[in-house]
Scaffold this motif. Structure first.
Motif, PDB file in Angstrom:
ATOM      1  N   SER A   1       1.123  -0.909   0.079  1.00  0.00           N
ATOM      2  CA  SER A   1       0.072   0.527   0.365  1.00  0.00           C
ATOM      3  C   SER A   1       1.002   1.407   0.282  1.00  0.00           C
ATOM      4  O   SER A   1       2.237   1.471   0.230  1.00  0.00           O
ATOM      5  N   ALA A   2       0.102   2.750  -0.026  1.00  0.00           N
ATOM      6  CA  ALA A   2       0.870   3.525  -0.435  1.00  0.00           C
ATOM      7  C   ALA A   2       2.053   4.020   1.049  1.00  0.00           C
ATOM      8  O   ALA A   2       2.622   4.553   0.910  1.00  0.00           O
ATOM      9  N   ILE A   3       0.455   3.441   2.345  1.00  0.00           N
ATOM     10  CA  ILE A   3       1.232   4.240   3.317  1.00  0.00           C
ATOM     11  C   ILE A   3       2.199   3.335   4.004  1.00  0.00           C
ATOM     12  O   ILE A   3       3.175   3.785   4.691  1.00  0.00           O
ATOM     13  N   ASN A   4       2.610   1.876   3.428  1.00  0.00           N
ATOM     14  CA  ASN A   4       3.230   1.246   3.410  1.00  0.00           C
ATOM     15  C   ASN A   4       4.653   0.646   2.986  1.00  0.00           C
ATOM     16  O   ASN A   4       5.947   1.174   4.018  1.00  0.00           O
ATOM     17  N   ILE A   5       5.063   2.108   2.362  1.00  0.00           N
ATOM     18  CA  ILE A   5       5.641   2.803   0.882  1.00  0.00           C
ATOM     19  C   ILE A   5       6.007   3.276   1.810  1.00  0.00           C
ATOM     20  O   ILE A   5       7.920   3.650   1.929  1.00  0.00           O
ATOM     21  N   LYS A   6       5.712   4.586   1.786  1.00  0.00           N
ATOM     22  CA  LYS A   6       5.811   6.275   2.967  1.00  0.00           C
ATOM     23  C   LYS A   6       6.558   5.679   4.368  1.00  0.00           C
ATOM     24  O   LYS A   6       7.378   5.500   4.663  1.00  0.00           O
ATOM     25  N   THR A   7       6.016   4.662   5.002  1.00  0.00           N
ATOM     26  CA  THR A   7       6.439   4.060   6.550  1.00  0.00           C
ATOM     27  C   THR A   7       8.095   3.403   5.535  1.00  0.00           C
ATOM     28  O   THR A   7       9.292   3.643   6.583  1.00  0.00           O
ATOM     29  N   LEU A   8       8.455   2.481   4.986  1.00  0.00           N
ATOM     30  CA  LEU A   8       9.174   1.908   4.377  1.00  0.00           C
ATOM     31  C   LEU A   8      10.062   2.787   4.544  1.00  0.00           C
ATOM     32  O   LEU A   8      12.093   2.879   4.726  1.00  0.00           O
ATOM     33  N   ALA A   9       9.893   3.899   3.232  1.00  0.00           N
ATOM     34  CA  ALA A   9      11.094   5.175   2.653  1.00  0.00           C
ATOM     35  C   ALA A   9      11.362   5.582   4.013  1.00  0.00           C
ATOM     36  O   ALA A   9      12.729   5.790   4.362  1.00  0.00           O
ATOM     37  N   GLY A  10       9.851   6.383   4.727  1.00  0.00           N
ATOM     38  CA  GLY A  10      11.062   6.403   6.145  1.00  0.00           C
ATOM     39  C   GLY A  10      11.955   6.396   6.796  1.00  0.00           C
ATOM     40  O   GLY A  10      12.919   6.621   7.607  1.00  0.00           O
ATOM     41  N   ALA A  11      11.972   5.270   7.060  1.00  0.00           N
ATOM     42  CA  ALA A  11      12.775   4.168   7.526  1.00  0.00           C
ATOM     43  C   ALA A  11      13.857   3.734   6.996  1.00  0.00           C
ATOM     44  O   ALA A  11      15.533   3.617   7.478  1.00  0.00           O
ATOM     45  N   LEU A  12      13.962   3.451   5.419  1.00  0.00           N
ATOM     46  CA  LEU A  12      14.729   3.692   4.923  1.00  0.00           C
ATOM     47  C   LEU A  12      16.322   4.449   4.200  1.00  0.00           C
ATOM     48  O   LEU A  12      16.666   5.169   3.463  1.00  0.00           O
ATOM     49  N   LYS A  13      15.480   6.128   5.311  1.00  0.00           N
ATOM     50  CA  LYS A  13      15.627   7.166   4.775  1.00  0.00           C
ATOM     51  C   LYS A  13      15.848   8.059   3.334  1.00  0.00           C
ATOM     52  O   LYS A  13      16.948   8.416   3.111  1.00  0.00           O
ATOM     53  N   CYS A  14      15.109   7.764   3.000  1.00  0.00           N
ATOM     54  CA  CYS A  14      14.773   8.449   1.182  1.00  0.00           C
ATOM     55  C   CYS A  14      13.253   8.511   0.809  1.00  0.00           C
ATOM     56  O   CYS A  14      12.418   8.278   1.711  1.00  0.00           O
ATOM     57  N   LYS A  15      12.924   8.941  -0.476  1.00  0.00           N
ATOM     58  CA  LYS A  15      11.265   9.589  -0.546  1.00  0.00           C
ATOM     59  C   LYS A  15      10.817   8.351  -0.880  1.00  0.00           C
ATOM     60  O   LYS A  15      11.954   7.236  -1.902  1.00  0.00           O
ATOM     61  N   PRO A  16       9.797   8.055  -0.978  1.00  0.00           N
ATOM     62  CA  PRO A  16       9.335   7.208  -1.972  1.00  0.00           C
ATOM     63  C   PRO A  16       9.220   7.276  -3.133  1.00  0.00           C
ATOM     64  O   PRO A  16       9.071   6.610  -4.011  1.00  0.00           O
ATOM     65  N   SER A  17       8.816   8.033  -3.859  1.00  0.00           N
ATOM     66  CA  SER A  17       9.831   8.124  -5.809  1.00  0.00           C
ATOM     67  C   SER A  17      11.032   7.853  -5.264  1.00  0.00           C
ATOM     68  O   SER A  17      11.020   7.268  -6.458  1.00  0.00           O
ATOM     69  N   GLU A  18      11.942   7.735  -4.515  1.00  0.00           N
ATOM     70  CA  GLU A  18      12.742   6.766  -5.410  1.00  0.00           C
ATOM     71  C   GLU A  18      12.960   5.948  -5.462  1.00  0.00           C
ATOM     72  O   GLU A  18      13.204   5.056  -6.204  1.00  0.00           O
ATOM     73  N   LEU A  19      12.385   4.910  -4.599  1.00  0.00           N
ATOM     74  CA  LEU A  19      11.886   3.721  -3.935  1.00  0.00           C
ATOM     75  C   LEU A  19      11.230   3.296  -5.750  1.00  0.00           C
ATOM     76  O   LEU A  19      11.847   2.338  -6.588  1.00  0.00           O
ATOM     77  N   PHE A  20      10.080   3.872  -6.157  1.00  0.00           N
ATOM     78  CA  PHE A  20      10.036   4.250  -7.760  1.00  0.00           C
ATOM     79  C   PHE A  20      10.762   3.861  -8.586  1.00  0.00           C
ATOM     80  O   PHE A  20      10.530   3.275  -9.720  1.00  0.00           O
ATOM     81  N   GLN A  21      11.561   5.103  -8.327  1.00  0.00           N
ATOM     82  CA  GLN A  21      13.083   5.241  -9.490  1.00  0.00           C
ATOM     83  C   GLN A  21      13.783   4.332  -9.740  1.00  0.00           C
ATOM     84  O   GLN A  21      14.422   4.002 -10.674  1.00  0.00           O
ATOM     85  N   ILE A  22      14.018   3.510  -8.620  1.00  0.00           N
ATOM     86  CA  ILE A  22      14.957   2.898  -8.815  1.00  0.00           C
ATOM     87  C   ILE A  22      13.956   1.766  -9.212  1.00  0.00           C
ATOM     88  O   ILE A  22      15.072   0.564 -10.171  1.00  0.00           O
ATOM     89  N   ALA A  23      13.439   1.220  -8.926  1.00  0.00           N
ATOM     90  CA  ALA A  23      11.844   0.072  -9.454  1.00  0.00           C
ATOM     91  C   ALA A  23      11.754  -0.092 -10.903  1.00  0.00           C
ATOM     92  O   ALA A  23      11.896  -0.470 -11.591  1.00  0.00           O
ATOM     93  N   GLU A  24      12.284   1.459 -11.331  1.00  0.00           N
ATOM     94  CA  GLU A  24      11.834   1.350 -12.866  1.00  0.00           C
ATOM     95  C   GLU A  24      13.130   0.862 -13.570  1.00  0.00           C
ATOM     96  O   GLU A  24      13.139   0.366 -14.594  1.00  0.00           O
TER      97      GLU A  24
END
Length: 79
Positions: free
Chosen positions: A56-79
Motif C-alpha cells: 500500500s501507499a502508506i506502507n511504502i511511505k513508512t518503509l521509505a521513511g525507515a530507509l531514509k529516502c523518499k517514496p519516489s526514490e523507491l519507484f525510480q529504482i524500480a523503473e
C-alpha cells in the motif's frame, strides 16, 4: 502472489521489492530491524521484497521513511 496481476504488474512488484531490499541493505538494516522500526511484520517485509505483495501507499511511505529516502526514490529504482 495474491490477485490477478498481468506479467508486467508482477514484474513491477518484483522490481519494487528489489529496490526496497537494496535500500535496506545499503542502510545495513536486517528485515527484523526494519520490521521493528516500521511496525510491520518481518514476514510481510520479506514478501514485499520478493514481489509477492502489492504494498500500500502508506506502507511504502513508512518503509521509505525507515530507509531514509523518499517514496519516489523507491519507484525510480524500480523503473
Amino acid at each position: 502472489m495474491a490477485g490477478n496481476y498481468t506479467p508486467k504488474e508482477k514484474q513491477f512488484l518484483k522490481r519494487l521489492g528489489k529496490a526496497i531490499k537494496e535500500k535496506r541493505t545499503e542502510e545495513g538494516i536486517s528485515q527484523e530491524k526494519l520490521a521493528e522500526i516500521t511496525g510491520l511484520h518481518r514476514t510481510y517485509i520479506g514478501s514485499v521484497e520478493r514481489g509477492e505483495r502489492n504494498v500500500s501507499a502508506i506502507n511504502i511511505k513508512t518503509l521509505a521513511g525507515a530507509l531514509k529516502c523518499k517514496p519516489s526514490e523507491l519507484f525510480q529504482i524500480a523503473e
